[in-house]
Design an enzyme around this catalytic site. Structure first.
Site, PDB file in Angstrom:
ATOM      1  CB  THR A   1      -0.839   0.118   1.342  1.00  0.00           C
ATOM      2  OG1 THR A   1      -1.498  -1.128   1.342  1.00  0.00           O
ATOM      3  CG2 THR A   1      -1.937   1.149   1.397  1.00  0.00           C
TER       4      THR A   1
ATOM      5  CE  LYS B   1      -5.183  -1.014   1.637  1.00  0.00           C
ATOM      6  NZ  LYS B   1      -5.627  -2.211   2.105  1.00  0.00           N
TER       7      LYS B   1
ATOM      8  CE  LYS C   1       1.836   1.831   4.656  1.00  0.00           C
ATOM      9  NZ  LYS C   1       1.315   0.970   3.699  1.00  0.00           N
TER      10      LYS C   1
HETATM   11  N1  LIG Z   1      -1.224  -6.352   7.683  1.00  0.00           N
HETATM   12  C1  LIG Z   1      -2.379  -6.126   6.960  1.00  0.00           C
HETATM   13  O1  LIG Z   1      -3.503  -6.610   7.442  1.00  0.00           O
HETATM   14  C2  LIG Z   1      -2.426  -5.639   5.492  1.00  0.00           C
HETATM   15  C3  LIG Z   1      -3.607  -5.476   4.870  1.00  0.00           C
HETATM   16  C4  LIG Z   1      -3.686  -5.076   3.819  1.00  0.00           C
HETATM   17  C5  LIG Z   1      -2.372  -4.066   3.298  1.00  0.00           C
HETATM   18  N2  LIG Z   1      -1.280  -4.187   3.828  1.00  0.00           N
HETATM   19  C6  LIG Z   1      -0.080  -3.469   3.404  1.00  0.00           C
HETATM   20  O2  LIG Z   1       0.788  -4.405   3.039  1.00  0.00           O
HETATM   21  C7  LIG Z   1       1.995  -4.017   3.114  1.00  0.00           C
HETATM   22  C8  LIG Z   1       2.771  -5.165   3.930  1.00  0.00           C
HETATM   23  O3  LIG Z   1       2.275  -5.150   5.372  1.00  0.00           O
HETATM   24  P1  LIG Z   1       2.655  -6.427   6.227  1.00  0.00           P
HETATM   25  O4  LIG Z   1       1.441  -6.335   7.245  1.00  0.00           O
HETATM   26  O5  LIG Z   1       2.824  -7.560   5.604  1.00  0.00           O
HETATM   27  O6  LIG Z   1       3.790  -5.559   7.021  1.00  0.00           O
HETATM   28  P2  LIG Z   1       5.127  -6.528   7.667  1.00  0.00           P
HETATM   29  O7  LIG Z   1       4.613  -7.667   8.570  1.00  0.00           O
HETATM   30  O8  LIG Z   1       5.774  -5.235   8.564  1.00  0.00           O
HETATM   31  O9  LIG Z   1       6.311  -6.631   6.602  1.00  0.00           O
HETATM   32  C9  LIG Z   1       6.931  -5.516   5.742  1.00  0.00           C
HETATM   33  C10 LIG Z   1       7.704  -6.446   4.828  1.00  0.00           C
HETATM   34  O10 LIG Z   1       8.492  -5.811   4.148  1.00  0.00           O
HETATM   35  C11 LIG Z   1       9.757  -5.765   4.363  1.00  0.00           C
HETATM   36  N3  LIG Z   1      10.608  -4.532   4.292  1.00  0.00           N
HETATM   37  C12 LIG Z   1      10.300  -3.505   5.015  1.00  0.00           C
HETATM   38  N4  LIG Z   1      10.979  -2.167   4.830  1.00  0.00           N
HETATM   39  C13 LIG Z   1      11.954  -2.945   3.987  1.00  0.00           C
HETATM   40  C14 LIG Z   1      13.014  -2.513   3.269  1.00  0.00           C
HETATM   41  N5  LIG Z   1      13.378  -0.973   3.498  1.00  0.00           N
HETATM   42  N6  LIG Z   1      13.848  -3.242   2.439  1.00  0.00           N
HETATM   43  C15 LIG Z   1      13.529  -4.456   2.145  1.00  0.00           C
HETATM   44  N7  LIG Z   1      12.422  -5.063   2.880  1.00  0.00           N
HETATM   45  C16 LIG Z   1      11.596  -4.027   3.834  1.00  0.00           C
HETATM   46  C17 LIG Z   1       9.872  -6.427   5.724  1.00  0.00           C
HETATM   47  O11 LIG Z   1      11.150  -7.102   5.696  1.00  0.00           O
HETATM   48  P3  LIG Z   1      11.780  -7.665   7.302  1.00  0.00           P
HETATM   49  O12 LIG Z   1      11.049  -8.851   7.636  1.00  0.00           O
HETATM   50  O13 LIG Z   1      13.194  -7.681   7.022  1.00  0.00           O
HETATM   51  O14 LIG Z   1      11.343  -6.622   8.392  1.00  0.00           O
HETATM   52  C18 LIG Z   1       8.730  -7.551   5.545  1.00  0.00           C
HETATM   53  O15 LIG Z   1       9.133  -8.545   4.718  1.00  0.00           O
HETATM   54  C19 LIG Z   1       1.940  -2.664   3.806  1.00  0.00           C
HETATM   55  O16 LIG Z   1       2.203  -1.801   2.708  1.00  0.00           O
HETATM   56  C20 LIG Z   1       0.712  -2.624   4.427  1.00  0.00           C
HETATM   57  O17 LIG Z   1       0.144  -1.320   4.481  1.00  0.00           O
HETATM   58  C21 LIG Z   1      -1.131  -4.906   5.367  1.00  0.00           C
END
Ligand SMILES: NC(=O)c1ccc[n+]([C@@H]2O[C@H](COP(=O)([O-])OP(=O)(O)OC[C@H]3O[C@@H](n4cnc5c(N)ncnc54)[C@H](OP(=O)(O)O)[C@@H]3O)[C@@H](O)[C@H]2O)c1
Length: 290
Positions: free
Chosen positions: A97, A172, A241
């Protein structure tokens, strides 16, 4: 079978990449924290790579789901970035997102290199990712979408092309604006019901069959009732965010977002209470504890 790379094995990416393997694709994963990639390979098979570039090399399709615009840039650009490894004719799909402007920027960068691009943010939360029931809102060309859709369908309940690059991210934003209004309304309603001395189990049982029915009502009323928000769901930091992106875009298109801006400030108060990683239903914390 398609040769696929998946970058970013977080709460969402980890199970999404798993569905690709279960669907019979050859998957190479990259994750910044390598231990998570090793765990994924142990669970699903496939391979992991030490950089996004190596993960993307010789792949027909490169998918990613990282945090925000800056994170996207750090895995896509530069000597170790995905673009450096991708072949001409490959397609990049971004499930993060993020802003509509970075989607347009990535689209241009891919086109310049003869590659395809789709912005494809998702809705449905961790549960939707695990169950393969996400809503996927896409921006990009019809041809690129048609090539990628059968793969995305492995974890989609609905996968729709909305319009040109950036349209997925704009959709979104619509989703998040609608969602925070719902969450605030639900928090106020449940807090009101409790203070009125009602049996909330019975209240929710009946109003969930009427026009107030919604996913947050059915899936988050209990957390609000118990004022427990830790260890599950969509984190407040992520929602702030997303709301910053919505408010910035509204500054450009002239849409008024008075309630959204107010609820964003409520989330800032939740953060001040230590709720950065609490689920977004934690708006209730401000009502239940004041
Ligand atoms: N969680 C939800 O319910 C949900 C629902 C809809 C949309 N989203 C969106 O989907 C996206 C991911 O969400 P999430 O919940 O999966 O987040 P998350 O669990 O915090 O995972 C983030 C991922 O991105 C990687 N990452 C972050 N910064 C990075 C960087 N600078 N370089 C390389 N890798 C990086 C992290 O690696 P590490 O493992 O090394 O930290 C991890 O694999 C976000 O944009 C969020 O807004 C989330």
């Amino acid at each position: 079978m398609t040769r696929v790379a998946f970058i970013g094995l977080g709460v969402m990416g980890y199970p999404m990449a798993g569905h690709l393997r279960r669907g019979g694709h050859e998957v190479t994963v990259y994750n910044r924290t390598a231990a998570k990639a090793a765990r994924w390979v142990e669970e699903y098979g496939g391979a992991s790579a030490p950089t996004p570039r190596e993960a993307a090399t010789d792949r027909e399709l490169v998918l990613m789901c990282v945090g925000n615009d800056d994170d996207i840039r750090s895995v896509v650009y530069g000597a170790d970035g995905a673009l450096a490894g991708m072949k001409k004719s490959a397609i990049l799909v971004d499930h993060t997102t993020a802003s509509a402007s970075i989607a347009r920027e990535l689209d241009a960068a891919c086109k310049e290199r003869g590659m395809g691009f789709l912005d494809a943010p998702v809705s449905g939360g961790q549960e939707g990712a695990i169950n393969g029931r996400l809503g996927i809102m896409c921006g990009g060309d019809a041809d690129t979408f048609a090539q990628v859709k059968p793969v995305l369908d492995l974890y989609a309940r609905e996968c729709t092309l909305i319009g040109p690059a950036g349209s997925g991210q704009l959709t979104k934003m619509v989703n998040q604006i609608a969602l925070v209004g719902l969450l605030q309304g639900l928090a106020e309603a449940i807090n009101f019901g409790k203070r009125a001395g009602l049996d909330m189990e019975k209240v929710i049982g009946v109003i969930s069959k009427g026009v107030a029915q919604s996913w947050p009502l059915e899936n988050r009323w209990k957390a609000m009732d118990e004022v427990k928000f830790d260890g599950f769901g969509f984190a407040v930091d992520w929602m702030r965010k997303d709301l910053a992106i919505c408010l910035e875009e509204a500054g450009r298109n002239g849409a008024r977002l008075p309630a959204t801006a107010l609820i964003d400030q409520f989330y800032a108060q939740v953060q001040a209470r230590g709720g950065n990683r609490w689920d977004t239903s934690s708006l209730m914390h401000l009502l239940a504890n004041d």
